[in-house]
Write an enzyme that holds these catalytic residues in place. Sequence first.
Site, PDB file in Angstrom:
ATOM      1  N   ARG A  73       0.840  -1.195   0.000  1.00  0.00           N
ATOM      2  CA  ARG A  73       0.000   0.000   0.000  1.00  0.00           C
ATOM      3  C   ARG A  73       0.875   1.245   0.000  1.00  0.00           C
ATOM      4  NH1 ARG A  73      -1.789   0.840   4.352  1.00  0.00           N
ATOM      5  NH2 ARG A  73      -1.111  -1.014   5.466  1.00  0.00           N
ATOM      6  N   TYR A 201      -1.909  -3.431  -6.654  1.00  0.00           N
ATOM      7  CA  TYR A 201      -1.675  -4.087  -5.367  1.00  0.00           C
ATOM      8  C   TYR A 201      -2.920  -4.072  -4.479  1.00  0.00           C
ATOM      9  CZ  TYR A 201      -0.391  -5.102  -0.664  1.00  0.00           C
ATOM     10  OH  TYR A 201      -0.394  -5.667   0.586  1.00  0.00           O
ATOM     11  N   LYS A 210      -9.766  -2.213   1.994  1.00  0.00           N
ATOM     12  CA  LYS A 210      -9.443  -1.110   2.883  1.00  0.00           C
ATOM     13  C   LYS A 210     -10.177   0.170   2.478  1.00  0.00           C
ATOM     14  CE  LYS A 210      -6.751  -3.360   5.624  1.00  0.00           C
ATOM     15  NZ  LYS A 210      -5.839  -4.296   5.110  1.00  0.00           N
ATOM     16  N   HIS A 230     -10.099  -2.641  11.754  1.00  0.00           N
ATOM     17  CA  HIS A 230      -9.042  -3.475  11.160  1.00  0.00           C
ATOM     18  C   HIS A 230      -8.769  -4.636  12.116  1.00  0.00           C
ATOM     19  CE1 HIS A 230      -4.662  -3.566   9.423  1.00  0.00           C
ATOM     20  NE2 HIS A 230      -5.446  -4.388   8.780  1.00  0.00           N
TER      21      HIS A 230
HETATM   22  P1  GTP Z   1      -2.249  -7.800   7.205  1.00  0.00           P
HETATM   23  O1  GTP Z   1      -2.787  -8.806   6.257  1.00  0.00           O
HETATM   24  O2  GTP Z   1      -1.191  -6.943   6.612  1.00  0.00           O
HETATM   25  O3  GTP Z   1      -3.312  -6.962   7.846  1.00  0.00           O
HETATM   26  O4  GTP Z   1      -1.419  -8.601   8.325  1.00  0.00           O
HETATM   27  P2  GTP Z   1      -1.838  -9.537   9.553  1.00  0.00           P
HETATM   28  O5  GTP Z   1      -2.108  -8.692  10.748  1.00  0.00           O
HETATM   29  O6  GTP Z   1      -2.901 -10.486   9.140  1.00  0.00           O
HETATM   30  O7  GTP Z   1      -0.482 -10.323   9.870  1.00  0.00           O
HETATM   31  P3  GTP Z   1      -0.075 -11.863   9.671  1.00  0.00           P
HETATM   32  O8  GTP Z   1      -0.899 -12.790  10.510  1.00  0.00           O
HETATM   33  O9  GTP Z   1      -0.014 -12.153   8.237  1.00  0.00           O
HETATM   34  O10 GTP Z   1       1.390 -11.896  10.302  1.00  0.00           O
HETATM   35  C1  GTP Z   1       2.423 -11.097   9.838  1.00  0.00           C
HETATM   36  C2  GTP Z   1       3.752 -11.581  10.352  1.00  0.00           C
HETATM   37  O11 GTP Z   1       3.747 -11.700  11.769  1.00  0.00           O
HETATM   38  C3  GTP Z   1       4.127 -12.941   9.787  1.00  0.00           C
HETATM   39  O12 GTP Z   1       5.463 -12.920   9.352  1.00  0.00           O
HETATM   40  C4  GTP Z   1       3.967 -13.864  10.965  1.00  0.00           C
HETATM   41  O13 GTP Z   1       4.851 -14.947  10.903  1.00  0.00           O
HETATM   42  C5  GTP Z   1       4.231 -12.960  12.164  1.00  0.00           C
HETATM   43  N1  GTP Z   1       3.467 -13.417  13.359  1.00  0.00           N
HETATM   44  C6  GTP Z   1       2.143 -13.648  13.433  1.00  0.00           C
HETATM   45  N2  GTP Z   1       1.777 -14.101  14.654  1.00  0.00           N
HETATM   46  C7  GTP Z   1       2.919 -14.151  15.385  1.00  0.00           C
HETATM   47  C8  GTP Z   1       3.208 -14.525  16.742  1.00  0.00           C
HETATM   48  O14 GTP Z   1       2.347 -14.905  17.528  1.00  0.00           O
HETATM   49  N3  GTP Z   1       4.514 -14.423  17.137  1.00  0.00           N
HETATM   50  C9  GTP Z   1       5.495 -13.995  16.279  1.00  0.00           C
HETATM   51  N4  GTP Z   1       6.738 -13.933  16.750  1.00  0.00           N
HETATM   52  N5  GTP Z   1       5.257 -13.651  15.000  1.00  0.00           N
HETATM   53  C10 GTP Z   1       3.989 -13.705  14.554  1.00  0.00           C
HETATM   54  C1  SPV Z   2      -2.862  -4.542   5.184  1.00  0.00           C
HETATM   55  O1  SPV Z   2      -1.934  -3.909   4.681  1.00  0.00           O
HETATM   56  O2  SPV Z   2      -3.324  -4.286   6.315  1.00  0.00           O
HETATM   57  C2  SPV Z   2      -3.458  -5.680   4.443  1.00  0.00           C
HETATM   58  C3  SPV Z   2      -3.098  -5.869   3.050  1.00  0.00           C
HETATM   59  O3  SPV Z   2      -4.301  -6.381   4.984  1.00  0.00           O
HETATM   60  S1  SPV Z   2      -3.934  -4.722   2.042  1.00  0.00           S
HETATM   61  O4  SPV Z   2      -5.141  -5.364   1.520  1.00  0.00           O
HETATM   62  O5  SPV Z   2      -3.059  -4.408   0.947  1.00  0.00           O
HETATM   63  O6  SPV Z   2      -4.313  -3.564   2.778  1.00  0.00           O
HETATM   64 MN    MN Z   3      -4.773  -5.639   7.028  1.00  0.00          MN
END
Ligand code: GTP
Ligand code: SPV
Ligand code: MN
Length: 588
Positions: A73, A201, A210, A230
Site C-alpha cells: 500500500r 496491489y 481497505k 481493522h
Molecule cells: P495484514 O494482512 O497486513 O493486515 O497482516 P496480519 O495482521 O494479518 O499479519 P499476519 O498474521 O499475516 O502476520 C504477519 C507476520 O507476523 C508474519 O510474518 C507472521 O509470521 C508474524 N506473526 C504472526 N503471529 C505471530 C506470533 O504470535 N509471534 C510472532 N513472533 N510472530 C507472529
Molecule cells: C494490510 O496492509 O493491512 C493488508 C493488506 O491487509 S492490504 O489489503 O493491501 O491492505
Molecule cells: Mn490488514
Amino acid sequence: MATPLEKWVEEQADLTKPKKIHWCDGSEEEARKLIETGIKEENIEGTPVFKELNQNTWPLSYYHKSHPTDVARTEHLTFICHNENDTIGPTNNWMHPDEAKEKMKNLFNGCMKGRTMYVLPYMMGHPDSPYAKACVQITDISYVAVSMRIMTRMSKKVIEKIGNLNNFVKGLHSVGDFNPERRFIMHFPEENLVQSIGSGYGGNALLGKKCFSLRIASWLGLKEGWLAEHMALIGVETPEGKIYYIAAAFPSACGKTNFAMLESTLPGYKVWTLGDDIVWLNIGSDGRLWAMNPETGFFGVAPGTSLKTNPNMMKTLKNTKFYPVLYTNTALNLDTNEPWWEGLDGDIPENLIDWQGKKWERGSENKAAHPNSRFTVSIYNCPTLSEEYDNPNGVPISAIILGSKRTKLLPLIVEAFNWEHGVFCGARSGSETTAAAAHSVGVIRRDPMAMLPFCGYNMGDYFKHWIEIGKKLTKQPKIFTANWFRTDENGKFLWPGFGDNIRVLKWIIDRIENKVDAKETPIGLIPEYNQFDLNGINLSKEKWEKLFNIDKEEWKTEVLEVQKFFNQFGNHLPVELTNYLEKLKTQL
Ligand code: GTP
Ligand code: SPV
Ligand code: MN
C-alpha cells in the site's frame, strides 16, 4: 431506460475508453476464463498476468508478479476527499473533492484504450444483513477481477439488488501505466466513491477492502452509530463447549491472519475462524456488541506461513473447494513450478527465482519472496471456518484485543480497567512499521486501534465515537492490549506466539468468567504467573518477569510520544483520553 448503474458504467467507459466491456457474474466458469485470458495477456515487461503453478502439489493455484514499484500500500498517495480538511484530521492526506476529481479525470482519460473493462458487482457483508452494502467496481486487469471474486460475494444478483437505485458503492480502478508518479487512491466518502489508478496491489486496487470497508465504512459508521475496524474475528471454544467471540486489531503484517486460525496447543480449546482483516461492529437490540466480517477471503502475508506456524492456512491454501488460489510476488521453484517463501516448510529449493524473476543465489542478503508477498484464498477453504460465519446477524463479542508490535515496552497481555480506559489504551498504541506499506520498516509510529492508515475521518472524533459506542452498550466487552513480539536482550522473542497464543485467550476467558485475579499496574491489569496456563511450555519465572516488566523510564518516554500525538487533535480529542494520560503520568 438505462439504470443509474448502467449510466455510471457508460460514463466511466466514455472516460477511460476500453476496447470492450465485460460484466462479471462471479461464477467459477467465468473465473477460469479470466485466468486463461490472464495467462495469455501481457502485464508488465513481457510477464503475463497469471502463470499456472504446479497443479499436483498446489491445486487451483496461479502466480502473479507485480510491477517492482507496486508491492505494498502507498499511504502517501492515498487521499480522503471531504469538503473540509478538518473532517479528516491530522493523520490523513486531504484533497478537496473538486481538485481530486479533476486530477483523476485527466489520469483516467483514455487509460483503458485497447484493454477490457471488467464490471464487478459484489456485496460487502452477507446479503441478508442490514449492514451489507451493494458495490460495483470497475477494473482493467483480470488479476483484480479474479481477486475480487475470492475476497467478496461477487454475483450478478447484486445488479438486481441495486435495481434502479443509485446508492451503490462505486469503485473505479485502472492499473494505468503502474507509474508511481501517476498513482493515486482517492476516497470520496460523501459519494460512496473510490477512484484508484496506477497500482494493482491489494489494498490499493481491491476497492471493497481497505478503501470501502474501512476508510469509507468508518465514516458511515460514525454517522450511523457503528464501527468499521481493522480486526480479525474468532470464536474460542472452551473444554465445556462454550464459544466466546473475540475481535482483535493488530496493525498490518502484525499477526491477524495467524491469530484468526490459530491451532490451539491447549487440550480442549479450539479456535473457530470468522475473519482475518476487517470487522464491522454494531450495537445489537440486546445491548451487546455484534460483529461481522464483510469479506469472504484472505489476502494474507506469505513469508512465515508454514505447517509449524499456521497449519490451518496451509490446509486452506491446498483445499480445492473454491477456485482459484493466487500467489503474488512470492519466489518460484523453477524445478517444480511451485511457489516458495522464507519460512515455508522443507529445505530451501536449489533452483529459485526471486519475486522479480531473477535467479536467487543461496545466502543472498535479498529475500527470495518479497516480504509483503501474499496469497489470496477463499475463507470457504478454511478448515476451521465457524458455523456462524454466514450468519447475517454476526456474532456477539465478549472481548476486544487491541494489539501492537513492540520489541520493547509492552507486556504480552494487559486488561484495561474499563471500556474508556480500553479506548485510551488503543488510542495511545504505537507499533513497528512493516512491509505491508511502502515506507521504512521497523520504525515505531502511533497506530491507534491499528487504524492509522484506515480511519476515514478525524481520529479525535474516532476516539469519541468509540467512547460513545461504549456508553450505549449495556454489556461492554472487556478490552485488552496484546503484544506477541517482545524480545530479550539477544533479540529473541520472549513469547512462543502462534498456537500458544491460545494461552492468552484462555486467560481472557478466565477473566470474563471471573476465574482468575489480575495484578494492578499503572498501565492496566496483568496476569499472575501461577494463574496463567503455561503447562507444556518452558517459560521460567525469570522470562515471565521480562515479558511483563513495566519499565518506568521507557514508559515515561512513551508518554511523551503519546502526548505529542494527542496534541495534534486539539479539541477533537475527548477529555477522557487526556485524563487517562494525566493519570498515567502521575502514576509513573
Ligand atoms: P495484514 O494482512 O497486513 O493486515 O497482516 P496480519 O495482521 O494479518 O499479519 P499476519 O498474521 O499475516 O502476520 C504477519 C507476520 O507476523 C508474519 O510474518 C507472521 O509470521 C508474524 N506473526 C504472526 N503471529 C505471530 C506470533 O504470535 N509471534 C510472532 N513472533 N510472530 C507472529
Ligand atoms: C494490510 O496492509 O493491512 C493488508 C493488506 O491487509 S492490504 O489489503 O493491501 O491492505
Ligand atoms: Mn490488514
